[in-house]
Write a protein that holds these residues in place. Structure first.
Motif, PDB file in Angstrom:
ATOM      1  N   GLU A  31       0.816  -1.716  -0.002  1.00 20.64           N
ATOM      2  CA  GLU A  31       0.051  -0.267   0.035  1.00 20.64           C
ATOM      3  C   GLU A  31       0.777   1.437  -0.182  1.00 20.64           C
ATOM      4  OE1 GLU A  31      -3.937   2.087   3.265  1.00 20.64           O
ATOM      5  OE2 GLU A  31      -3.255   0.411   3.122  1.00 20.64           O
ATOM      6  N   ILE A  32       1.908   0.701   0.824  1.00 21.00           N
ATOM      7  CA  ILE A  32       3.007   2.802   0.834  1.00 21.00           C
ATOM      8  C   ILE A  32       3.543   2.570  -0.543  1.00 21.00           C
ATOM      9  CG2 ILE A  32       5.257   3.450   2.020  1.00 21.00           C
ATOM     10  CD1 ILE A  32       3.449   1.625   4.871  1.00 21.00           C
ATOM     11  N   ARG A  33       3.829   1.256  -1.272  1.00 23.55           N
ATOM     12  CA  ARG A  33       4.341   1.789  -2.678  1.00 23.55           C
ATOM     13  C   ARG A  33       3.907   1.712  -3.519  1.00 23.55           C
ATOM     14  NH1 ARG A  33       7.881  -4.067  -2.301  1.00 23.55           N
ATOM     15  NH2 ARG A  33       9.434  -3.463  -1.503  1.00 23.55           N
ATOM     16  N   ALA A  34       2.960   1.557  -3.756  1.00 24.24           N
ATOM     17  CA  ALA A  34       1.304   2.444  -4.470  1.00 24.24           C
ATOM     18  C   ALA A  34       1.105   3.822  -4.462  1.00 24.24           C
ATOM     19  CB  ALA A  34      -0.081   1.377  -4.167  1.00 24.24           C
ATOM     20  N   GLU A  35       0.833   4.025  -2.996  1.00 24.90           N
ATOM     21  CA  GLU A  35       0.919   5.553  -2.721  1.00 24.90           C
ATOM     22  C   GLU A  35       2.108   6.365  -2.855  1.00 24.90           C
ATOM     23  OE1 GLU A  35      -0.021   5.779   1.698  1.00 24.90           O
ATOM     24  OE2 GLU A  35      -1.613   5.314   1.238  1.00 24.90           O
TER      25      GLU A  35
END
Length: 143
Positions: A30-34
């Protein structure tokens, strides 16, 4: 040391209960996507050429919309003008077929024709007189 009592990263991890690896992987994804979205947004802001092309495309679309709107307005105005010309023509036609109007129109046309003939005929007569006078003057000058 500082008076600020904020927990450091290691203290924060110690106070939280341990998470299972699947949950950690989901958070990381999720952090990578953000982060990817943020990087794309920053790259888009930094890409001046793409911004200029987008602005040109937007302006072009606006101009085309304005042209289409103006064409439609002109079509409407032309249709209104045709209707008005039709009404005016019908009115004139009705007036010109009136029996009282025809003699007046014929008399006016006759007067105009007489004036034209008089003006053109007068010029011809004056031109002939002038040429006779010029001939007489020439003969007198030669002798």
């Amino acid at each position: 040391m500082s008076a600020d009592k904020s927990p450091t990263a290691t203290e924060a991890t110690k106070s939280e209960p341990a998470k299972d690896p699947a949950q950690l992987r989901a958070e990381i994804a999720e952090i990578r996507a953000e982060l990817g979205d943020t990087v794309e947004a920053l790259a888009a802001k930094a890409d001046v050429k793409a911004q200029a092309q987008a602005k040109v495309a937007q302006t072009k679309e606006q101009a085309q919309a304005k042209v289409a709107q103006t064409k439609e307005q002109l079509r409407e105005k032309a249709a209104q003008a045709r209707v008005q010309v039709g009404h005016t023509a019908e009115t004139l036609k009705a007036k010109s077929t009136d029996r009282e109007t025809w003699p007046k129109l014929a008399a006016a046309a006759g007067v105009v024709a007489a004036v034209v003939v008089a003006v053109l005929g007068g010029r011809t007569i004056r031109a002939r007189r002038a040429s006779k006078t010029q001939r007489l003057l020439r003969k007198a000058g030669r002798r």
